[in-house]
Enzyme design. Sequence first.
Site, short mmCIF file in Angstrom:
data_model
loop_
_atom_site.label_atom_id
_atom_site.label_comp_id
_atom_site.label_asym_id
_atom_site.label_seq_id
_atom_site.Cartn_x
_atom_site.Cartn_y
_atom_site.Cartn_z
N ASN A 1 1.74 15.13 9.16
CA ASN A 1 1.49 13.71 9.53
C ASN A 1 2.54 13.64 10.77
O ASN A 1 3.34 13.73 10.88
CB ASN A 1 2.32 12.94 8.25
CG ASN A 1 1.25 13.01 6.94
OD1 ASN A 1 0.78 13.67 6.60
ND2 ASN A 1 1.14 11.41 6.65
N THR B 1 -3.80 4.93 12.90
CA THR B 1 -2.16 4.44 12.60
C THR B 1 -1.41 5.76 12.44
O THR B 1 -0.21 5.85 13.03
CB THR B 1 -2.08 3.52 11.27
OG1 THR B 1 -2.91 2.40 11.32
CG2 THR B 1 -0.86 3.17 11.29
N SER C 1 -7.72 -2.46 7.00
CA SER C 1 -9.06 -3.13 6.78
C SER C 1 -9.70 -2.21 5.66
O SER C 1 -9.46 -0.95 5.64
CB SER C 1 -9.78 -3.19 8.11
OG SER C 1 -9.99 -2.06 8.57
N GLY C 2 -10.70 -2.85 5.17
CA GLY C 2 -11.48 -2.19 4.28
C GLY C 2 -13.00 -2.88 4.75
O GLY C 2 -13.52 -3.68 5.43
N HIS D 1 -9.19 10.99 -0.56
CA HIS D 1 -8.45 10.78 0.39
C HIS D 1 -8.81 10.59 1.76
O HIS D 1 -9.92 11.59 2.22
CB HIS D 1 -7.23 11.80 0.43
CG HIS D 1 -6.09 11.49 1.37
ND1 HIS D 1 -5.59 12.66 2.25
CD2 HIS D 1 -5.54 10.38 1.73
CE1 HIS D 1 -4.64 12.04 2.89
NE2 HIS D 1 -4.47 10.76 2.74
N ASP D 2 -8.66 9.79 2.31
CA ASP D 2 -9.67 9.24 3.57
C ASP D 2 -9.56 10.28 4.71
O ASP D 2 -10.49 10.58 5.40
CB ASP D 2 -9.35 7.96 4.57
CG ASP D 2 -7.79 7.86 4.44
OD1 ASP D 2 -7.04 8.64 4.45
OD2 ASP D 2 -7.26 6.58 4.85
N GLY E 1 -10.60 6.14 14.94
CA GLY E 1 -10.63 5.23 16.07
C GLY E 1 -9.83 5.57 17.44
O GLY E 1 -10.03 5.32 18.35
N ALA F 1 -5.39 1.12 5.53
CA ALA F 1 -4.31 0.15 5.22
C ALA F 1 -4.49 -0.82 6.05
O ALA F 1 -3.50 -2.05 5.60
CB ALA F 1 -3.14 0.90 5.70
#
Length: 500
Positions: A306, A269, A16-17, A241-242, A416, A14
């Site tokens: 989530n 995030t 960075s790519g 889906h990541d 991360g 969302a």
Amino acid sequence: MAESSVYLAVDLGASSGRVVAGSFDGTQVTLEEAYRFENGGVLAGGHLYWDLLNQWGNVVKGLRAAAAKHGNRIRSVGVDTWGVDFGLLGRNDELLGNPYHYRDTRTVGLMEQAFKTVPRAEIFAQTGLQFMEFNTLYQLIAMQQSNSPLLEMAERLLMIPDLFHWLLTGEKANEYTDVSTSQFYNPQTGDFARPLLEKFNLPTQMLGPLVKPGDKLGPIKRAVAEETGLNEVQVVLPGTHDTASAVMAVPAASVPGAKPDWCYISSGTWSLMGVETPQPIINDRMYQLNFTNEGGVGGTTRVLKNIAGLWLVQQCRQLWKQQGHEFGWEELTRRAGETQPLLSLVDPDAPAFVAPRDMPAAIREYCQQTGQPVPQSEGAVIRCALESLALRYRMVLGLLEELVGGELKTIHIVGGGSLNRLLCQMTADCCNRRVVAGPVEATAIGNVMLQAVTDGTVGSIAQAREVIRHSFSVQQYLPQNTWPWNGAYERFMQLVQRAK
């Protein structure tokens, strides 16, 4: 020594790519970032969109950079992204507008309206998915209510990773791990929940064939090969889906589909916290708890929740940056570690924290309204957010153990957030569980390694996880100071209950 095989992961998040080259020499896999670019929503005409063409231009640049370095060693490419968002194609494969961003406000309040047409319990029975107002189902209902001409013109709905795979190959297909976030996929039938869409009078002819992680979609188009310098390599579907790709990279020793004795937190995030199960869990308790069943690799289901994740911390840092205070992540963590523990708590998933203009002010106001000490310093605000997140993990851990009927002995944190040593230790102490943190680049690793499984250079997902264990360092955190968290957990649960 045999030449390494290279697999390209186009990993879009969302914010960075990037295009990542994964080299596998038969024993170990190494990652190299070929190209990175900023990503984010674009506000235009009162709505928040994704700039798909700019994203595609950057993906092409990344593929070109990878091709220039790795050439003929590149075997395949695959794309993973966030869930729920989509684009529409009309006649002659015309892209109909820019895809909406999931944080666009047009779906606010729509869930309750939708339940008047189809009861909440019936939606869950057909989809097994948790209720979040940005799910694809409510985005479509929002288009319907605004009389969007795009919905009438649409001949094919493609989720975001499906769009990029279409741009690469010209093939239009819906990969099921991302479709499983839509709230119109039925995990029990393995197909779209068309009867549900029909009750909402939403079109179903735009839904295409379902494909699975590990499927070969076909070679990249000649025009793309010429533009990037790639050969006409295969496009191999990862868990698009990541989170599905991130869970693929969890360095657990169990065979996929076995009864879990570990859970994962894909930490960024968002924090996606769950277990990998052989079958979906769709029952009254899942419904009451608003847990979700999402598609996983190797025929598994990801039963998860989530959680707001590091969103609160990221937004605090962003606001302070706008005010001229450039705090690094290490600096903020250090300041948080120096402040008094377990003084003030928040519910990270409270509506007040979804999209406030001033996150530190929102945290302080929440503490004031709930009769707690108001954190004043930057460190105190960050500590409040991190401790509250660890307590939320403890709450979800207990519910997961209830759902699977057994103890989850290890918490694997990937992504991360696994770099945040303070949060990892807080999680170990708060949950009284062993925490294994890493790998950091889980999403790209999972994407790359599933391509390697499809290519035959790795024999299975279980073997791929063994390769990952030997290729990337992880950090272990053991519970050290657990007793103060028990009282804090009681206070936290009172906050959560008060909001209901």
